[in-house]
Design a protein around this motif. Structure first.
Motif, PDB file in Angstrom:
ATOM      1  N   ASN A 279     -23.313 -58.601 -28.510  1.00  0.00           N
ATOM      2  CA  ASN A 279     -23.939 -57.288 -28.681  1.00  0.00           C
ATOM      3  C   ASN A 279     -24.432 -56.669 -27.378  1.00  0.00           C
ATOM      4  OD1 ASN A 279     -23.433 -57.437 -31.346  1.00  0.00           O
ATOM      5  ND2 ASN A 279     -25.549 -57.391 -32.036  1.00  0.00           N
ATOM      6  N   ARG A 280     -24.629 -57.486 -26.345  1.00  0.00           N
ATOM      7  CA  ARG A 280     -25.025 -56.972 -25.024  1.00  0.00           C
ATOM      8  C   ARG A 280     -26.258 -56.075 -25.090  1.00  0.00           C
ATOM      9  NH1 ARG A 280     -19.716 -53.847 -23.883  1.00  0.00           N
ATOM     10  NH2 ARG A 280     -19.997 -53.530 -26.121  1.00  0.00           N
ATOM     11  N   ASP A 281     -27.225 -56.423 -25.946  1.00  0.00           N
ATOM     12  CA  ASP A 281     -28.453 -55.636 -26.113  1.00  0.00           C
ATOM     13  C   ASP A 281     -28.169 -54.225 -26.615  1.00  0.00           C
ATOM     14  OD1 ASP A 281     -30.415 -57.595 -25.136  1.00  0.00           O
ATOM     15  OD2 ASP A 281     -29.359 -57.355 -23.236  1.00  0.00           O
ATOM     16  N   LEU A 282     -27.063 -54.068 -27.318  1.00  0.00           N
ATOM     17  CA  LEU A 282     -26.645 -52.753 -27.805  1.00  0.00           C
ATOM     18  C   LEU A 282     -27.436 -52.347 -29.038  1.00  0.00           C
ATOM     19  CD1 LEU A 282     -23.021 -51.504 -28.261  1.00  0.00           C
ATOM     20  CD2 LEU A 282     -24.584 -51.438 -30.204  1.00  0.00           C
ATOM     21  N   ILE A 283     -27.958 -51.129 -29.004  1.00  0.00           N
ATOM     22  CA  ILE A 283     -28.544 -50.531 -30.201  1.00  0.00           C
ATOM     23  C   ILE A 283     -27.919 -49.156 -30.407  1.00  0.00           C
ATOM     24  CG2 ILE A 283     -30.740 -51.771 -29.976  1.00  0.00           C
ATOM     25  CD1 ILE A 283     -31.984 -49.153 -28.983  1.00  0.00           C
ATOM     26  N   GLU A 284     -27.795 -48.774 -31.661  1.00  0.00           N
ATOM     27  CA  GLU A 284     -27.266 -47.445 -31.974  1.00  0.00           C
ATOM     28  C   GLU A 284     -28.419 -46.482 -32.216  1.00  0.00           C
ATOM     29  OE1 GLU A 284     -24.194 -46.877 -34.780  1.00  0.00           O
ATOM     30  OE2 GLU A 284     -23.108 -48.696 -34.233  1.00  0.00           O
ATOM     31  N   ILE A 285     -28.226 -45.260 -31.757  1.00  0.00           N
ATOM     32  CA  ILE A 285     -29.208 -44.198 -31.958  1.00  0.00           C
ATOM     33  C   ILE A 285     -28.557 -43.115 -32.808  1.00  0.00           C
ATOM     34  CG2 ILE A 285     -30.562 -42.392 -30.834  1.00  0.00           C
ATOM     35  CD1 ILE A 285     -30.859 -44.204 -28.432  1.00  0.00           C
ATOM     36  N   ASN A 286     -29.222 -42.777 -33.892  1.00  0.00           N
ATOM     37  CA  ASN A 286     -28.710 -41.747 -34.793  1.00  0.00           C
ATOM     38  C   ASN A 286     -29.757 -40.646 -34.903  1.00  0.00           C
ATOM     39  OD1 ASN A 286     -27.246 -40.323 -36.638  1.00  0.00           O
ATOM     40  ND2 ASN A 286     -27.508 -41.776 -38.328  1.00  0.00           N
ATOM     41  N   VAL A 287     -29.444 -39.477 -34.334  1.00  0.00           N
ATOM     42  CA  VAL A 287     -30.367 -38.340 -34.361  1.00  0.00           C
ATOM     43  C   VAL A 287     -29.907 -37.363 -35.434  1.00  0.00           C
ATOM     44  CG1 VAL A 287     -31.380 -36.440 -33.052  1.00  0.00           C
ATOM     45  CG2 VAL A 287     -30.834 -38.596 -31.892  1.00  0.00           C
ATOM     46  N   THR A 288     -30.808 -37.084 -36.380  1.00  0.00           N
ATOM     47  CA  THR A 288     -30.513 -36.103 -37.427  1.00  0.00           C
ATOM     48  C   THR A 288     -31.589 -35.020 -37.402  1.00  0.00           C
ATOM     49  OG1 THR A 288     -31.648 -37.515 -39.028  1.00  0.00           O
ATOM     50  CG2 THR A 288     -29.265 -37.757 -38.859  1.00  0.00           C
ATOM     51  N   ASP A 289     -31.747 -34.303 -38.494  1.00  0.00           N
ATOM     52  CA  ASP A 289     -32.585 -33.101 -38.516  1.00  0.00           C
ATOM     53  C   ASP A 289     -33.975 -33.287 -37.904  1.00  0.00           C
ATOM     54  OD1 ASP A 289     -30.586 -31.647 -39.609  1.00  0.00           O
ATOM     55  OD2 ASP A 289     -31.218 -31.971 -41.679  1.00  0.00           O
ATOM     56  N   ASP A 290     -34.727 -34.245 -38.400  1.00  0.00           N
ATOM     57  CA  ASP A 290     -36.097 -34.400 -37.909  1.00  0.00           C
ATOM     58  C   ASP A 290     -36.449 -35.851 -37.626  1.00  0.00           C
ATOM     59  OD1 ASP A 290     -36.089 -35.346 -40.453  1.00  0.00           O
ATOM     60  OD2 ASP A 290     -37.786 -34.159 -41.180  1.00  0.00           O
ATOM     61  N   SER A 291     -35.428 -36.674 -37.389  1.00  0.00           N
ATOM     62  CA  SER A 291     -35.703 -38.090 -37.151  1.00  0.00           C
ATOM     63  C   SER A 291     -34.705 -38.687 -36.174  1.00  0.00           C
ATOM     64  CB  SER A 291     -35.670 -38.877 -38.468  1.00  0.00           C
ATOM     65  OG  SER A 291     -34.340 -38.978 -38.949  1.00  0.00           O
ATOM     66  N   ILE A 292     -35.117 -39.799 -35.576  1.00  0.00           N
ATOM     67  CA  ILE A 292     -34.230 -40.594 -34.735  1.00  0.00           C
ATOM     68  C   ILE A 292     -34.307 -42.025 -35.245  1.00  0.00           C
ATOM     69  CG2 ILE A 292     -36.037 -40.981 -32.988  1.00  0.00           C
ATOM     70  CD1 ILE A 292     -33.792 -41.036 -30.873  1.00  0.00           C
ATOM     71  N   LYS A 293     -33.147 -42.623 -35.467  1.00  0.00           N
ATOM     72  CA  LYS A 293     -33.090 -43.974 -36.022  1.00  0.00           C
ATOM     73  C   LYS A 293     -32.443 -44.909 -35.001  1.00  0.00           C
ATOM     74  CE  LYS A 293     -32.197 -44.444 -40.383  1.00  0.00           C
ATOM     75  NZ  LYS A 293     -31.479 -44.495 -41.694  1.00  0.00           N
ATOM     76  N   PHE A 294     -33.093 -46.060 -34.776  1.00  0.00           N
ATOM     77  CA  PHE A 294     -32.582 -47.090 -33.875  1.00  0.00           C
ATOM     78  C   PHE A 294     -32.142 -48.273 -34.733  1.00  0.00           C
ATOM     79  CE2 PHE A 294     -36.011 -44.748 -31.854  1.00  0.00           C
ATOM     80  CZ  PHE A 294     -35.441 -44.322 -30.661  1.00  0.00           C
ATOM     81  N   THR A 295     -30.866 -48.659 -34.628  1.00  0.00           N
ATOM     82  CA  THR A 295     -30.357 -49.745 -35.460  1.00  0.00           C
ATOM     83  C   THR A 295     -29.592 -50.758 -34.622  1.00  0.00           C
ATOM     84  OG1 THR A 295     -28.311 -48.541 -35.954  1.00  0.00           O
ATOM     85  CG2 THR A 295     -30.156 -48.250 -37.480  1.00  0.00           C
ATOM     86  N   SER A 296     -29.540 -51.981 -35.129  1.00  0.00           N
ATOM     87  CA  SER A 296     -28.751 -53.037 -34.495  1.00  0.00           C
ATOM     88  C   SER A 296     -28.421 -54.081 -35.541  1.00  0.00           C
ATOM     89  CB  SER A 296     -29.522 -53.685 -33.342  1.00  0.00           C
ATOM     90  OG  SER A 296     -30.668 -54.361 -33.840  1.00  0.00           O
ATOM     91  N   SER A 297     -27.381 -54.859 -35.270  1.00  0.00           N
ATOM     92  CA  SER A 297     -27.019 -55.940 -36.190  1.00  0.00           C
ATOM     93  C   SER A 297     -26.232 -56.999 -35.443  1.00  0.00           C
ATOM     94  CB  SER A 297     -26.187 -55.409 -37.362  1.00  0.00           C
ATOM     95  OG  SER A 297     -24.965 -54.869 -36.901  1.00  0.00           O
ATOM     96  N   THR A 298     -26.382 -58.228 -35.894  1.00  0.00           N
ATOM     97  CA  THR A 298     -25.637 -59.349 -35.338  1.00  0.00           C
ATOM     98  C   THR A 298     -25.109 -60.181 -36.493  1.00  0.00           C
ATOM     99  OG1 THR A 298     -27.017 -59.424 -33.352  1.00  0.00           O
ATOM    100  CG2 THR A 298     -25.752 -61.404 -33.873  1.00  0.00           C
ATOM    101  N   GLN A 299     -23.821 -60.449 -36.458  1.00  0.00           N
ATOM    102  CA  GLN A 299     -23.200 -61.205 -37.537  1.00  0.00           C
ATOM    103  C   GLN A 299     -23.862 -62.570 -37.689  1.00  0.00           C
ATOM    104  OE1 GLN A 299     -18.988 -61.570 -37.074  1.00  0.00           O
ATOM    105  NE2 GLN A 299     -18.657 -62.458 -39.108  1.00  0.00           N
TER     106      GLN A 299
END
Length: 367
Positions: A279-299
């Motif tokens: 994962n290399r310290d990877l996180i996903e950022i999802n910006v929508t109307d009024d929020s920002i979401k930080f997500t990650s997962s490891t099998q």
């Protein structure tokens, strides 16, 4: 050579000079610090052919002279002594160190064997506020990469123009730039790359400088800093810095404003599930109307999701970054709110605050 001085002041200044001592050198003299007692001062010098530090303290001298002594060993000895005054007497190649009832003898090496301390005689000399130098280094040094084969990444670019100072760094994945305006236009025009190691040592010294001015002298292959009674000299990185301006985004199709403290907590939380090699310290950022979401997962480990309210304008985006690089930026600024400007998911992201002068460009990770 015979003198005495304050034990506490000597320890403090030995620790400063020690930062330029090569403790792992095959040459024993480079593991030593040069002690020169003359003119009512004890001058202490550490030098390893790449960086040198000279500092001094007041002392009472009976007999002037100079010698090199094992730096780390002397600091250890002084650390266990109890009295304030410490007395030194050189007998042949042995230094007698006395403090109260404590007595030690140190084997020394002649000062003649110590490498000549470089003289910086550059025509470009100017003054800089200690706070400007400290901030410029602190907000850029973490984006260098001394281990990369591209030499320019092993330091911070000091870009001087008539009325502007820029500190710039990059490790190939991000770029940090701190800019300061200098009223009056008294600066020389220069572009030099200062090694990361030198800047790390300056950071340790600068907090003690208070509001003092730092005298900076630039030579063809070296640079020196004089501050608070300490003189630091260093070789420059001999490389050409790339045209970094091309990397900085000039437009954005979306922007969100985020509380810095809450963002630190959310990024740290999401990064817990992104610590695997894959994962290399990877996180996903999802910006929508009024929020920002930080997500990650490891099998076979799990997943994480952290969400914050934001003030957003423009388009939505889903993009991935290295979480450590985001945290470096968040730790380098002090403002309550940070700003994230973006265009497309594979375009560089621009992080900054409303305080002008600091720019942080981060390359996304393709998922």
């Amino acid at each position: 050579m015979k003198f005495f001085c304050s034990r506490d002041k000597l320890i403090k200044n030995l620790q400063i000079a020690q930062r330029a001592v090569d403790a792992k050198s095959q040459a024993a003299v480079l593991r030593n610090v040069l002690m020169d007692a003359s003119g009512g001062k004890l001058n202490l010098v550490g030098y390893d052919h790449r960086m040198g530090i000279r500092t001094s303290i007041d002392c009472q001298i009976d007999t002037e002279g100079s010698i090199t002594v094992p730096c780390a060993l002397l600091i250890d000895i002084l650390g266990v002594m109890q009295e304030e005054q410490v007395y030194f007497t050189l007998e042949d190649s042995s230094m007698k160190v006395e403090c109260g009832r404590s007595k030690y003898n140190l084997s020394c090496i002649s000062a003649d064997d110590f490498p000549p301390f470089p003289k910086i005689e550059g025509k470009d000399t100017f003054e800089m506020e200690a706070g400007v130098l400290e901030t410029g280094i602190r907000q850029t040094i973490f984006a260098t990469n001394p281990d990369d084969h591209r030499a320019f990444m092993g330091g911070v670019l000091l870009n001087l123009e008539k009325n502007e100072i820029k500190f710039v760094s990059t490790d190939g994945h991000r770029l940090a730039m701190r800019k300061f305006d200098v009223p009056g236009g008294a600066l020389p025009t220069q572009k030099v790359i200062i090694p990361t190691r030198t800047l790390n040592e300056l950071l340790r010294i600068l907090p003690d400088a208070g509001e003092e001015k730092v005298k900076v002298t630039v030579d063809v292959k070296s640079i020196s800093f004089t501050l608070d009674g300490v003189f630091v000299t260093s070789r420059l990185v001999e490389a050409e810095y790339p045209k970094f301006e091309k990397v900085i985004p000039t437009r954005a199709e979306g922007q969100c404003r985020i509380n810095r403290t809450r963002m630190i907590g959310s990024v740290r939380g999401a990064s817990i599930m992104a610590r695997s090699k894959e994962n290399r310290d990877l996180i996903e950022i999802n910006v929508t109307d009024d929020s920002i979401k930080f997500t990650s997962s490891t099998q076979d480990v799990g997943s994480a999701s952290e969400e914050l309210e934001v003030v957003k304008k423009g388009k939505d985006i889903r993009v991935a970054f290295n979480s450590k690089y985001i945290l470096d930026f968040l730790g380098a600024v002090e403002e309550d709110e940070v700003v994230f400007d973006y265009t497309e998911e594979l375009d560089p992201g621009l992080f900054h605050t409303d305080m002008p002068g600091y720019t942080y460009v981060l390359m996304p990770i393709k998922v």
